[in-house]
Design an enzyme around this catalytic site. Structure first.
Site, PDB file in Angstrom:
ATOM      1  N   GLU A 120     -15.095   0.335 -25.816  1.00  9.10           N
ATOM      2  CA  GLU A 120     -14.522   0.772 -27.091  1.00  9.10           C
ATOM      3  C   GLU A 120     -15.385   0.404 -28.293  1.00  9.10           C
ATOM      4  O   GLU A 120     -14.951   0.545 -29.421  1.00  9.10           O
ATOM      5  CB  GLU A 120     -13.108   0.211 -27.249  1.00  9.10           C
ATOM      6  CG  GLU A 120     -12.069   0.983 -26.457  1.00  9.10           C
ATOM      7  CD  GLU A 120     -10.694   0.946 -27.087  1.00  9.10           C
ATOM      8  OE1 GLU A 120     -10.547   0.420 -28.194  1.00  9.10           O
ATOM      9  OE2 GLU A 120      -9.758   1.449 -26.447  1.00  9.10           O
ATOM     10  N   HIS A 125       0.831  -1.195   0.000  1.00  3.71           N
ATOM     11  CA  HIS A 125       0.000   0.000   0.000  1.00  3.71           C
ATOM     12  C   HIS A 125       0.874   1.256   0.000  1.00  3.71           C
ATOM     13  O   HIS A 125       2.059   1.211   0.341  1.00  3.71           O
ATOM     14  CB  HIS A 125      -0.913  -0.003   1.221  1.00  3.71           C
ATOM     15  CG  HIS A 125      -1.979  -1.059   1.158  1.00  3.71           C
ATOM     16  ND1 HIS A 125      -2.979  -1.180   2.104  1.00  3.71           N
ATOM     17  CD2 HIS A 125      -2.213  -2.049   0.258  1.00  3.71           C
ATOM     18  CE1 HIS A 125      -3.767  -2.196   1.793  1.00  3.71           C
ATOM     19  NE2 HIS A 125      -3.320  -2.735   0.679  1.00  3.71           N
ATOM     20  N   SER A 181     -26.351   0.575 -25.812  1.00  6.48           N
ATOM     21  CA  SER A 181     -27.007  -0.199 -24.759  1.00  6.48           C
ATOM     22  C   SER A 181     -26.592   0.299 -23.374  1.00  6.48           C
ATOM     23  O   SER A 181     -27.416   0.358 -22.458  1.00  6.48           O
ATOM     24  CB  SER A 181     -26.702  -1.696 -24.915  1.00  6.48           C
ATOM     25  OG  SER A 181     -25.336  -1.970 -24.670  1.00  6.48           O
ATOM     26  N   GLU A 196       0.915   3.893   1.963  1.00 13.58           N
ATOM     27  CA  GLU A 196       1.433   4.351   3.247  1.00 13.58           C
ATOM     28  C   GLU A 196       2.696   3.601   3.657  1.00 13.58           C
ATOM     29  O   GLU A 196       3.681   4.198   4.102  1.00 13.58           O
ATOM     30  CB  GLU A 196       0.361   4.202   4.339  1.00 13.58           C
ATOM     31  CG  GLU A 196      -0.901   4.999   4.073  1.00 13.58           C
ATOM     32  CD  GLU A 196      -1.974   4.223   3.312  1.00 13.58           C
ATOM     33  OE1 GLU A 196      -3.159   4.490   3.526  1.00 13.58           O
ATOM     34  OE2 GLU A 196      -1.608   3.340   2.491  1.00 13.58           O
ATOM     35  N   THR A 228     -18.236  -6.010 -33.246  1.00 16.96           N
ATOM     36  CA  THR A 228     -17.016  -5.214 -33.416  1.00 16.96           C
ATOM     37  C   THR A 228     -15.784  -6.107 -33.366  1.00 16.96           C
ATOM     38  O   THR A 228     -14.833  -5.945 -34.141  1.00 16.96           O
ATOM     39  CB  THR A 228     -16.931  -4.134 -32.318  1.00 16.96           C
ATOM     40  OG1 THR A 228     -18.021  -3.226 -32.485  1.00 16.96           O
ATOM     41  CG2 THR A 228     -15.631  -3.365 -32.397  1.00 16.96           C
TER      42      THR A 228
END
Length: 371
Positions: A301, A55, A309, A57, A201
């Site tokens: 994309e 993380h 939709s 921190e 697509t």
């Protein structure tokens, strides 16, 4: 929080800039930045590392070392206070001996929300919350949406002519935008956890859906295809390369298991969905499934049917609109389909946030106005 000084704003702005480095790389965790400051100087910087750990921190404190005692930590999101795969960041902050902690906003995760702040305060650390909170929440909007609504952030990317066309009537579309815009689109991919196209697509364009920028190949997102009718053949590149790039295929339930097995054997994760035959439900079903897998940022994309939709369902949060200085005309293929609005009040409204010139093209960035 108490009135912030110009120095406080400077360091929180730096923490937020560090946090942005993690976008698209840290799910299911949020992208967090941290700066440890002593005597007006940054002595430790950190941001969430790929995969969500370490993380921010702990990274910043590691770099600061013993000099963190008596210092101030600026953190873009409330530090975690629960034991997960790593110990709580609150423990690390307390043990470091910091005197003050400036936190931009609370973490919506119910395991953390308010508990991290309380733990620091109980340890005698001066805690201030709220500096640059709107910016911090927007930066991690995907994480917030995942925790609060059970879906990821959805960005719709369009590359069109000035009159909103993505191709000629013949389907020719290479290239409407120039090289600078196309490179910027790849950078956009790198900041998202997953990228989605429709089956039509995928079949027509044979897209690779990866990041093709020097040094950023490892930041290619998870590939997602919505294909209720299974138009995508098993021999398609997206299927053939599924063992190299994680690929999810969402389809309807009625397909024969033997057919689906062919995709699974190639490494595709096939999700046969209830509701896939309903245009109004399919996007929501897909988003819920992606959120359950820990994904927080999704880039749409194409094509126009898929974009429409999601727009109809009110599930597009941002528009990333690349516009080229050309006109194609009404016989060209539009970037979106019919929204079937009965009144202008029903139209989805977006607020423009930025304009970015890219050679002769322009990237217009919009955020959805809250209902």
């Amino acid at each position: 929080m108490a009135t912030a000084t110009s120095e406080d704003r400077l360091w929180m702005t730096a923490a937020l800039a560090l946090a942005r480095r993690g976008l698209g790389r840290v799910s299911p965790n949020p992208a967090v930045g941290c700066v440890v400051v002593a005597a007006g100087r940054a002595i430790g910087r950190g941001w969430t590392q790929p995969g969500g750990r370490p993380h921010a921190e702990t990274e910043a404190l590691r770099r600061a070392g013993p000099a963190a005692r008596g210092a101030t930590a600026y953190i873009s999101l409330e530090p975690c206070s629960h034991h997960g795969k790593t110990p709580p960041c609150t423990d690390a902050l307390i043990e470091s001996g910091i005197k003050r902690c400036v936190i931009s906003c609370e973490d919506p995760d119910p395991r953390v929300s308010g508990r991290g702040i309380a733990a620091l305060q109980q340890a005698g650390i001066d805690v201030e919350v709220g500096l640059c909170a709107d910016t911090a929440r927007e930066l991690n909007r995907g994480f917030f949406l995942n925790k609060l609504t059970g879906r990821p952030l959805v960005s719709l990317k369009l590359a069109t002519s000035l009159d909103g066309r993505i191709a000629l009537a013949s389907g020719e579309s290479k290239w409407i935008t120039g090289e600078a815009a196309r490179a910027r689109a790849h950078l956009l991919r790198a900041s998202h956890d997953a990228i989605l196209v429709g089956g039509g697509t995928a079949l027509a364009d044979n897209p690779r859906l990866d990041v093709r920028l020097p040094g950023l190949d490892a930041r290619s997102p998870v590939r997602v295809v919505m294909d209720r009718r299974l138009q995508l053949p098993v021999e398609h590149d997206l299927v053939a390369q599924a063992r190299i790039r994680p690929t999810l295929l969402f389809t309807a339930k009625q397909h024969d298991e033997a057919v689906l097995a062919g995709y699974r054997e190639s490494g595709v994760e096939v999700v046969a969905c209830e509701g896939a035959d309903d245009d109004s439900r399919f996007p929501e079903v897909v988003l819920k499934a992606l959120a359950e897998r820990g994904l927080t940022r999704l880039l749409l994309e194409g094509g126009a049917g898929t974009a429409t939709s999601f727009l109809r369902a009110g599930l597009v949060d941002r528009l990333e609109w690349f516009r080229a200085p050309m006109l194609i005309g009404a016989d060209g293929l539009p970037g979106t389909g019919r929204l079937e609005l009965e009144s202008l009040v029903q139209a989805p409204v977006f607020r423009r946030e930025a304009l970015e010139p890219l050679g002769e093209d322009l990237l217009e960035r919009y955020r959805r106005e809250a209902a």
